[in-house]
Design a protein around this motif. Structure first.
Motif, PDB file in Angstrom:
ATOM      1  N   PRO A  56       0.844  -1.197   0.000  1.00 58.05           N
ATOM      2  CA  PRO A  56       0.000   0.000   0.000  1.00 58.05           C
ATOM      3  C   PRO A  56       0.879   1.246   0.000  1.00 58.05           C
ATOM      4  O   PRO A  56       1.965   1.257   0.578  1.00 58.05           O
ATOM      5  CB  PRO A  56      -0.795  -0.122   1.303  1.00 58.05           C
ATOM      6  CG  PRO A  56       0.020  -1.012   2.174  1.00 58.05           C
ATOM      7  CD  PRO A  56       0.840  -1.898   1.283  1.00 58.05           C
ATOM      8  N   ALA A  57       0.391   2.280  -0.668  1.00 57.84           N
ATOM      9  CA  ALA A  57       1.177   3.510  -0.770  1.00 57.84           C
ATOM     10  C   ALA A  57       0.250   4.699  -0.998  1.00 57.84           C
ATOM     11  O   ALA A  57      -0.941   4.525  -1.294  1.00 57.84           O
ATOM     12  CB  ALA A  57       2.170   3.394  -1.931  1.00 57.84           C
ATOM     13  N   TYR A  58       0.799   5.877  -0.847  1.00 58.47           N
ATOM     14  CA  TYR A  58       0.135   7.100  -1.275  1.00 58.47           C
ATOM     15  C   TYR A  58       0.918   7.662  -2.445  1.00 58.47           C
ATOM     16  O   TYR A  58       2.160   7.687  -2.412  1.00 58.47           O
ATOM     17  CB  TYR A  58       0.082   8.140  -0.151  1.00 58.47           C
ATOM     18  CG  TYR A  58      -0.891   7.811   0.942  1.00 58.47           C
ATOM     19  CD1 TYR A  58      -2.261   7.683   0.679  1.00 58.47           C
ATOM     20  CD2 TYR A  58      -0.470   7.623   2.247  1.00 58.47           C
ATOM     21  CE1 TYR A  58      -3.160   7.376   1.683  1.00 58.47           C
ATOM     22  CE2 TYR A  58      -1.362   7.324   3.259  1.00 58.47           C
ATOM     23  CZ  TYR A  58      -2.704   7.202   2.961  1.00 58.47           C
ATOM     24  OH  TYR A  58      -3.599   6.901   3.959  1.00 58.47           O
ATOM     25  N   LEU A  59       0.198   8.093  -3.466  1.00 59.59           N
ATOM     26  CA  LEU A  59       0.793   8.770  -4.609  1.00 59.59           C
ATOM     27  C   LEU A  59       0.264  10.198  -4.586  1.00 59.59           C
ATOM     28  O   LEU A  59      -0.948  10.413  -4.615  1.00 59.59           O
ATOM     29  CB  LEU A  59       0.407   8.066  -5.914  1.00 59.59           C
ATOM     30  CG  LEU A  59       0.976   8.679  -7.184  1.00 59.59           C
ATOM     31  CD1 LEU A  59       2.493   8.462  -7.252  1.00 59.59           C
ATOM     32  CD2 LEU A  59       0.314   8.060  -8.413  1.00 59.59           C
ATOM     33  N   LEU A  60       1.162  11.155  -4.502  1.00 54.70           N
ATOM     34  CA  LEU A  60       0.780  12.564  -4.477  1.00 54.70           C
ATOM     35  C   LEU A  60       1.145  13.166  -5.826  1.00 54.70           C
ATOM     36  O   LEU A  60       2.309  13.141  -6.236  1.00 54.70           O
ATOM     37  CB  LEU A  60       1.478  13.305  -3.346  1.00 54.70           C
ATOM     38  CG  LEU A  60       0.987  12.950  -1.938  1.00 54.70           C
ATOM     39  CD1 LEU A  60       1.614  11.671  -1.428  1.00 54.70           C
ATOM     40  CD2 LEU A  60       1.249  14.087  -0.986  1.00 54.70           C
ATOM     41  N   GLU A  61       0.130  13.683  -6.498  1.00 57.43           N
ATOM     42  CA  GLU A  61       0.285  14.207  -7.854  1.00 57.43           C
ATOM     43  C   GLU A  61      -0.012  15.705  -7.845  1.00 57.43           C
ATOM     44  O   GLU A  61      -1.073  16.131  -7.366  1.00 57.43           O
ATOM     45  CB  GLU A  61      -0.709  13.469  -8.755  1.00 57.43           C
ATOM     46  CG  GLU A  61      -0.672  13.857 -10.185  1.00 57.43           C
ATOM     47  CD  GLU A  61      -1.703  13.056 -10.982  1.00 57.43           C
ATOM     48  OE1 GLU A  61      -2.490  13.682 -11.697  1.00 57.43           O
ATOM     49  OE2 GLU A  61      -1.723  11.809 -10.860  1.00 57.43           O
ATOM     50  N   PRO A  62       0.898  16.526  -8.356  1.00 57.14           N
ATOM     51  CA  PRO A  62       0.659  17.965  -8.367  1.00 57.14           C
ATOM     52  C   PRO A  62      -0.614  18.321  -9.140  1.00 57.14           C
ATOM     53  O   PRO A  62      -0.889  17.746 -10.192  1.00 57.14           O
ATOM     54  CB  PRO A  62       1.886  18.531  -9.092  1.00 57.14           C
ATOM     55  CG  PRO A  62       2.924  17.463  -8.992  1.00 57.14           C
ATOM     56  CD  PRO A  62       2.175  16.165  -8.958  1.00 57.14           C
ATOM     57  N   SER A  63      -1.389  19.253  -8.597  1.00 55.00           N
ATOM     58  CA  SER A  63      -2.590  19.696  -9.311  1.00 55.00           C
ATOM     59  C   SER A  63      -2.414  21.094  -9.907  1.00 55.00           C
ATOM     60  O   SER A  63      -3.212  21.510 -10.734  1.00 55.00           O
ATOM     61  CB  SER A  63      -3.807  19.680  -8.373  1.00 55.00           C
ATOM     62  OG  SER A  63      -3.637  20.606  -7.314  1.00 55.00           O
ATOM     63  N   GLN A  64      -1.373  21.802  -9.507  1.00 55.55           N
ATOM     64  CA  GLN A  64      -1.144  23.165  -9.989  1.00 55.55           C
ATOM     65  C   GLN A  64       0.017  23.265 -10.977  1.00 55.55           C
ATOM     66  O   GLN A  64       0.200  24.304 -11.587  1.00 55.55           O
ATOM     67  CB  GLN A  64      -0.847  24.093  -8.800  1.00 55.55           C
ATOM     68  CG  GLN A  64      -1.879  24.062  -7.707  1.00 55.55           C
ATOM     69  CD  GLN A  64      -3.177  24.735  -8.105  1.00 55.55           C
ATOM     70  OE1 GLN A  64      -3.163  25.742  -8.786  1.00 55.55           O
ATOM     71  NE2 GLN A  64      -4.291  24.165  -7.691  1.00 55.55           N
ATOM     72  N   VAL A  65       0.806  22.201 -11.103  1.00 54.86           N
ATOM     73  CA  VAL A  65       1.987  22.197 -11.964  1.00 54.86           C
ATOM     74  C   VAL A  65       1.776  21.143 -13.045  1.00 54.86           C
ATOM     75  O   VAL A  65       1.514  19.979 -12.732  1.00 54.86           O
ATOM     76  CB  VAL A  65       3.264  21.871 -11.146  1.00 54.86           C
ATOM     77  CG1 VAL A  65       4.493  21.830 -12.040  1.00 54.86           C
ATOM     78  CG2 VAL A  65       3.453  22.878 -10.013  1.00 54.86           C
ATOM     79  N   PRO A  66       1.871  21.544 -14.327  1.00 56.02           N
ATOM     80  CA  PRO A  66       1.649  20.564 -15.396  1.00 56.02           C
ATOM     81  C   PRO A  66       2.797  19.549 -15.490  1.00 56.02           C
ATOM     82  O   PRO A  66       3.935  19.848 -15.126  1.00 56.02           O
ATOM     83  CB  PRO A  66       1.570  21.427 -16.655  1.00 56.02           C
ATOM     84  CG  PRO A  66       2.304  22.681 -16.324  1.00 56.02           C
ATOM     85  CD  PRO A  66       2.155  22.883 -14.843  1.00 56.02           C
ATOM     86  N   SER A  67       2.472  18.362 -15.972  1.00 57.09           N
ATOM     87  CA  SER A  67       3.504  17.341 -16.192  1.00 57.09           C
ATOM     88  C   SER A  67       4.258  17.700 -17.477  1.00 57.09           C
ATOM     89  O   SER A  67       3.754  18.496 -18.260  1.00 57.09           O
ATOM     90  CB  SER A  67       2.863  15.963 -16.283  1.00 57.09           C
ATOM     91  OG  SER A  67       2.069  15.862 -17.440  1.00 57.09           O
TER      92      SER A  67
END
Length: 173
Positions: A56-67
């Motif tokens: 199990p893990a948490y994945l934190l993905e930026p919502s304000q910075v584009p990939s």
């Protein structure tokens, strides 16, 4: 040459850790839940490392910075596992993954075996490693040796290498 030496060192380390004795499962990554927070998405995820073993893990993905993003693998210390670094609880790990995600990093924070959701006994929820003779990770160490013919540290490293492979496989990294 440096490349040949690096490959030999990697091979020697993996052999020393006993990774040749660990049967790797197919790379399988599942998202179970997602929440939008201030500056990032928090995904509850899991990934397979061995047949029948999911981390199990948490994945934190930026919502304000584009990939595309640079990826960071945050490895917790002793205590509650992934929850502290991912900002789910307030502890000594100071939500480091949250700060990284807000400035544009994709961050994966897995539980190590014996911590968080992977702790083997319910009463071993303590914000520091136990100094007692009876530590729940000692139960896992016995199980790791009996079930996988390997030590727990080697299995931790193996799980983290699979996490790095997952991050490297993403198109947005």
């Amino acid at each position: 040459s440096p490349t040949v030496l690096a490959r030999q060192l990697r091979s020697d380390v993996l052999e020393t850790l006993g990774h040749d004795r660990i049967t790797r499962g197919p790379l399988s990554f599942d998202i179970h839940a997602s929440d939008l927070n201030d500056g990032y998405y928090l995904h509850s995820v899991s990934y397979q490392t061995q047949a029948g073993i999911r981390i199990p893990a948490y994945l934190l993905e930026p919502s304000q910075v584009p990939s595309p993003w640079a990826a960071v693998l945050v490895i917790h210390g002793c205590g509650y596992g992934k929850a502290g670094p991912a900002g789910v609880i307030d502890d000594a790990h100071n939500s480091i993954a949250v700060r990284l995600a807000r400035v544009g990093f994709l961050v994966l924070v897995p539980d190590r075996r014996g911590f968080g959701e992977l702790q083997p006994v319910k009463h071993y929820v303590w914000p520091s490693c136990s100094g007692d003779r009876y530590d729940a990770r000692s139960l896992l160490e016995i199980d790791a040796r009996e079930s996988f013919s390997n030590d727990l540290r080697s299995l931790d490293v193996f799980d983290l290498l699979v996490a790095v492979d997952y991050l490297a496989s993403r198109d947005d990294v």
